[in-house]
Design a protein around this motif. Structure first.
Motif, short mmCIF file in Angstrom:
data_model
loop_
_atom_site.label_atom_id
_atom_site.label_comp_id
_atom_site.label_asym_id
_atom_site.label_seq_id
_atom_site.Cartn_x
_atom_site.Cartn_y
_atom_site.Cartn_z
N SER A 1 29.37 24.21 90.17
CA SER A 1 30.56 23.78 89.45
C SER A 1 31.02 22.45 90.04
O SER A 1 31.83 22.42 90.98
CB SER A 1 31.67 24.83 89.55
N GLY A 2 30.50 21.37 89.50
CA GLY A 2 30.89 20.05 89.94
C GLY A 2 30.31 19.66 91.28
O GLY A 2 30.10 20.51 92.15
N GLY A 3 30.01 18.39 91.45
CA GLY A 3 29.51 17.87 92.71
C GLY A 3 28.30 18.64 93.19
O GLY A 3 27.37 18.91 92.43
N ARG A 4 28.33 19.01 94.47
CA ARG A 4 27.23 19.75 95.08
C ARG A 4 27.66 21.15 95.48
O ARG A 4 27.06 21.75 96.38
CB ARG A 4 26.70 18.98 96.30
N THR A 5 28.67 21.68 94.84
CA THR A 5 29.14 23.02 95.13
C THR A 5 28.29 24.03 94.37
O THR A 5 28.28 24.04 93.14
CB THR A 5 30.61 23.18 94.74
N TYR A 6 27.60 24.87 95.10
CA TYR A 6 26.73 25.89 94.52
C TYR A 6 27.30 27.27 94.76
O TYR A 6 27.97 27.52 95.77
CB TYR A 6 25.32 25.80 95.10
N TYR A 7 27.02 28.16 93.84
CA TYR A 7 27.46 29.54 93.91
C TYR A 7 26.25 30.44 93.76
O TYR A 7 25.39 30.20 92.91
CB TYR A 7 28.49 29.84 92.83
N THR A 8 26.19 31.48 94.57
CA THR A 8 25.09 32.42 94.51
C THR A 8 25.62 33.83 94.31
O THR A 8 26.72 34.17 94.75
CB THR A 8 24.22 32.36 95.77
N TYR A 9 24.80 34.65 93.67
CA TYR A 9 25.17 36.03 93.36
C TYR A 9 23.95 36.91 93.60
O TYR A 9 22.82 36.51 93.32
CB TYR A 9 25.62 36.15 91.90
N TYR A 10 24.20 38.11 94.11
CA TYR A 10 23.12 39.03 94.43
C TYR A 10 23.50 40.45 94.05
O TYR A 10 24.66 40.86 94.15
CB TYR A 10 22.81 39.02 95.92
N VAL A 11 22.50 41.21 93.64
CA VAL A 11 22.70 42.63 93.49
C VAL A 11 22.86 43.23 94.89
O VAL A 11 22.27 42.74 95.86
CB VAL A 11 21.53 43.28 92.72
N ASP A 12 23.67 44.27 95.00
CA ASP A 12 24.00 44.82 96.31
C ASP A 12 22.77 45.21 97.12
O ASP A 12 22.74 45.06 98.35
CB ASP A 12 24.92 46.03 96.16
N SER A 13 21.75 45.70 96.46
CA SER A 13 20.59 46.22 97.16
C SER A 13 19.77 45.15 97.89
O SER A 13 18.95 45.49 98.73
CB SER A 13 19.69 46.99 96.19
N VAL A 14 19.99 43.88 97.57
CA VAL A 14 19.22 42.82 98.22
C VAL A 14 20.09 41.91 99.08
O VAL A 14 19.55 41.01 99.74
CB VAL A 14 18.44 41.97 97.20
N LYS A 15 21.39 42.12 99.10
CA LYS A 15 22.26 41.28 99.90
C LYS A 15 21.88 41.34 101.37
O LYS A 15 21.65 42.41 101.93
CB LYS A 15 23.72 41.70 99.73
N GLY A 16 21.81 40.17 101.99
CA GLY A 16 21.41 40.09 103.38
C GLY A 16 19.92 40.02 103.59
O GLY A 16 19.47 39.73 104.70
N ARG A 17 19.14 40.27 102.55
CA ARG A 17 17.69 40.23 102.66
C ARG A 17 17.07 39.11 101.82
O ARG A 17 16.09 38.50 102.22
CB ARG A 17 17.07 41.56 102.23
N PHE A 18 17.64 38.87 100.64
CA PHE A 18 17.11 37.87 99.73
C PHE A 18 18.03 36.65 99.71
O PHE A 18 19.25 36.77 99.84
CB PHE A 18 17.02 38.42 98.30
N THR A 19 17.44 35.48 99.50
CA THR A 19 18.20 34.25 99.38
C THR A 19 17.66 33.45 98.20
O THR A 19 16.46 33.15 98.15
CB THR A 19 18.12 33.40 100.65
N ILE A 20 18.54 33.11 97.28
CA ILE A 20 18.16 32.27 96.16
C ILE A 20 18.54 30.83 96.47
O ILE A 20 19.59 30.57 97.07
CB ILE A 20 18.80 32.75 94.84
N SER A 21 17.71 29.90 96.07
CA SER A 21 17.99 28.50 96.27
C SER A 21 17.32 27.69 95.17
O SER A 21 16.54 28.22 94.37
CB SER A 21 17.50 28.03 97.65
N ARG A 22 17.65 26.42 95.13
CA ARG A 22 17.02 25.54 94.15
C ARG A 22 16.91 24.14 94.70
O ARG A 22 17.71 23.71 95.52
CB ARG A 22 17.80 25.55 92.83
N ASP A 23 15.90 23.44 94.25
CA ASP A 23 15.68 22.05 94.60
C ASP A 23 15.57 21.29 93.30
O ASP A 23 14.51 21.29 92.67
CB ASP A 23 14.43 21.90 95.46
N ASN A 24 16.65 20.66 92.90
CA ASN A 24 16.65 19.97 91.62
C ASN A 24 15.68 18.81 91.58
O ASN A 24 15.13 18.49 90.52
CB ASN A 24 18.07 19.49 91.29
N ALA A 25 15.48 18.16 92.72
CA ALA A 25 14.54 17.05 92.78
C ALA A 25 13.12 17.50 92.46
O ALA A 25 12.32 16.71 91.94
CB ALA A 25 14.60 16.37 94.14
#
Length: 127
Positions: free
Chosen positions: A54-78
């Motif tokens: 949401s604007g600038g370089r502010t990113y938001y991530t969301y996870y299902v409870d069963s994977v929180k702390g184990r999975f990490t989502i990321s992106r590289d727009n370049a």
């Protein structure tokens, strides 16, 4: 439109790690939220993780409870690529994993939000 191709799946022992990649092509990749879903045999496809901004370089991530702390989502727009780093994998994580692209600011946990889908990549976690 966006075309998505997943890779990085495979067979791993419980407790191991995998990194899934979702290579995107098409227009304005950075304009889309990205999500990961999975579908195990005999079960419905379920939300796993999503990333938006949401604007600038502010990113938001969301996870299902069963994977929180184990999975990490990321992106590289370049690189027009989204990732799902999966650590401490469990047998119940076994599924076909799909990446998806859709509008930002919507219900990112719902399949209906996403307009574009990859073909999926198999993740199998053995005991």
């Amino acid at each position: 439109q966006v075309q998505l191709v997943e890779s990085g799946g495979g067979l791993v022992q419980a407790g191991g790690s995998l990194r899934l990649s979702c290579a995107a092509s098409g227009r304005t990749f950075s304009s889309y939220a990205m999500g990961w879903f999975r579908q195990a045999p005999g079960k419905e496809r379920e939300f796993v993780a999503a990333i938006s901004w949401s604007g600038g370089r502010t990113y938001y991530t969301y996870y299902v409870d069963s994977v929180k702390g184990r999975f990490t989502i990321s992106r590289d727009n370049a690189k027009n690529t989204a990732y799902l780093q999966m650590n401490s994998l469990k047998p119940e994580d076994t599924a076909v994993y799909y990446c998806a692209a859709g509008p930002r600011g919507r219900n990112l946990q719902g399949m209906a939000n996403y307009d574009y889908w990859g073909q999926g990549t198999q993740v199998t976690v053995s005991s």
